[in-house]
Design an enzyme around this catalytic site. Structure first.
Site, mmCIF file in Angstrom:
data_model
loop_
_atom_site.group_PDB
_atom_site.id
_atom_site.type_symbol
_atom_site.label_atom_id
_atom_site.label_comp_id
_atom_site.label_asym_id
_atom_site.label_seq_id
_atom_site.Cartn_x
_atom_site.Cartn_y
_atom_site.Cartn_z
ATOM 1 N N HIS A 1 0.837 -1.206 0.000
ATOM 2 C CA HIS A 1 0.000 0.000 0.000
ATOM 3 C C HIS A 1 0.871 1.255 0.000
ATOM 4 C CE1 HIS A 1 -3.057 -2.641 2.354
ATOM 5 N NE2 HIS A 1 -3.551 -2.473 1.135
ATOM 6 N N LYS B 1 -16.760 -7.818 6.719
ATOM 7 C CA LYS B 1 -16.408 -8.652 7.882
ATOM 8 C C LYS B 1 -15.724 -7.782 8.931
ATOM 9 C CE LYS B 1 -12.337 -10.052 5.520
ATOM 10 N NZ LYS B 1 -11.364 -10.820 5.063
ATOM 11 N N ARG C 1 -1.741 -6.450 -8.534
ATOM 12 C CA ARG C 1 -0.698 -7.442 -8.273
ATOM 13 C C ARG C 1 -0.792 -8.517 -9.354
ATOM 14 N NH1 ARG C 1 -2.862 -7.979 -2.311
ATOM 15 N NH2 ARG C 1 -4.657 -7.970 -3.652
ATOM 16 N N SER D 1 -3.032 -7.693 2.935
ATOM 17 C CA SER D 1 -3.300 -7.568 4.373
ATOM 18 C C SER D 1 -3.665 -8.925 4.957
ATOM 19 C CB SER D 1 -4.448 -6.583 4.625
ATOM 20 O OG SER D 1 -4.087 -5.301 4.189
#
Ligand code: PNS
Length: 162
Positions: free
Chosen positions: A18, A42, A93, A131
């Protein structure tokens, strides 16, 4: 004309991937709004205040200056319009990111035709980084020093380690 862009995300927690994308965006545009999603689907591992303060520390360490870090909720396309941002900047990515990112980019443009998406290719050493990988490795006691900013290592590791 001054160009403002948005780097949105959950940042749960911020990774070196990031930081790299935000830093590169800050060199290309006049201002970068780092928009942290408040209400996630979530339950996040870190609160919105923690996610924002981690970003503040990480971007200070990386010497990124023309940025504003905020929490946001609701549609990104609406938030961008409200803030006068012309584009969203996202890192891509692996190929596996593409379909989801393409779907979000097209949806955002349908919702706000003025709002474009700029993709930056992730740095080679961050191609695999996310993450969720950080959360998993730390929770199993693994070394996350190659994945998160040095100034945040202890805070992130201590919280995630079981
Ligand atoms: O870091 P993430 O979880 O990949 O970030 C996803 C994010 C925050 C960019 C995305 O969930 C988002 O933009 N949420 C806001 C809701 C919205 O605008 N949805 C419509 C676009 S598909």
């Amino acid at each position: 004309m001054s160009r403002t862009v948005i780097c949105p995300g959950s940042f749960d927690p911020v990774t070196l991937g990031h930081v790299d994308i935000i830093k590169r965006a800050s060199k290309m545009f006049d201002k970068v709004i780092v928009a942290v999603l408040v209400n996630m689907d979530k339950t996040p591992s870190f609160t919105i205040d923690e996610r924002i303060s981690f970003l503040e520390e990480a971007l200070k360490e990386a010497k990124v200056s023309n940025i504003e870090i905020v929490g946001f909720d609701g549609l990104l396309a609406d938030y961008a319009k409200k803030r006068g941002a012309t584009a969203v900047v996202k890192g891509l990515r692996a190929v596996s990111d593409f379909e989801y990112e393409f779907q979000m980019a097209l949806t955002n443009r349908k919702l706000n035709p003025e709002f474009d998406t700029v993709f930056l290719t992730a740095d080679a050493q961050n191609m695999y980084l996310s993450s969720s990988i950080v959360r998993q490795v730390a929770s199993l006691g693994g070394d996350i020093s190659n994945f998160v900013p040095a100034c945040l290592y202890d805070k992130i590791y201590e919280r995630l380690k079981k």
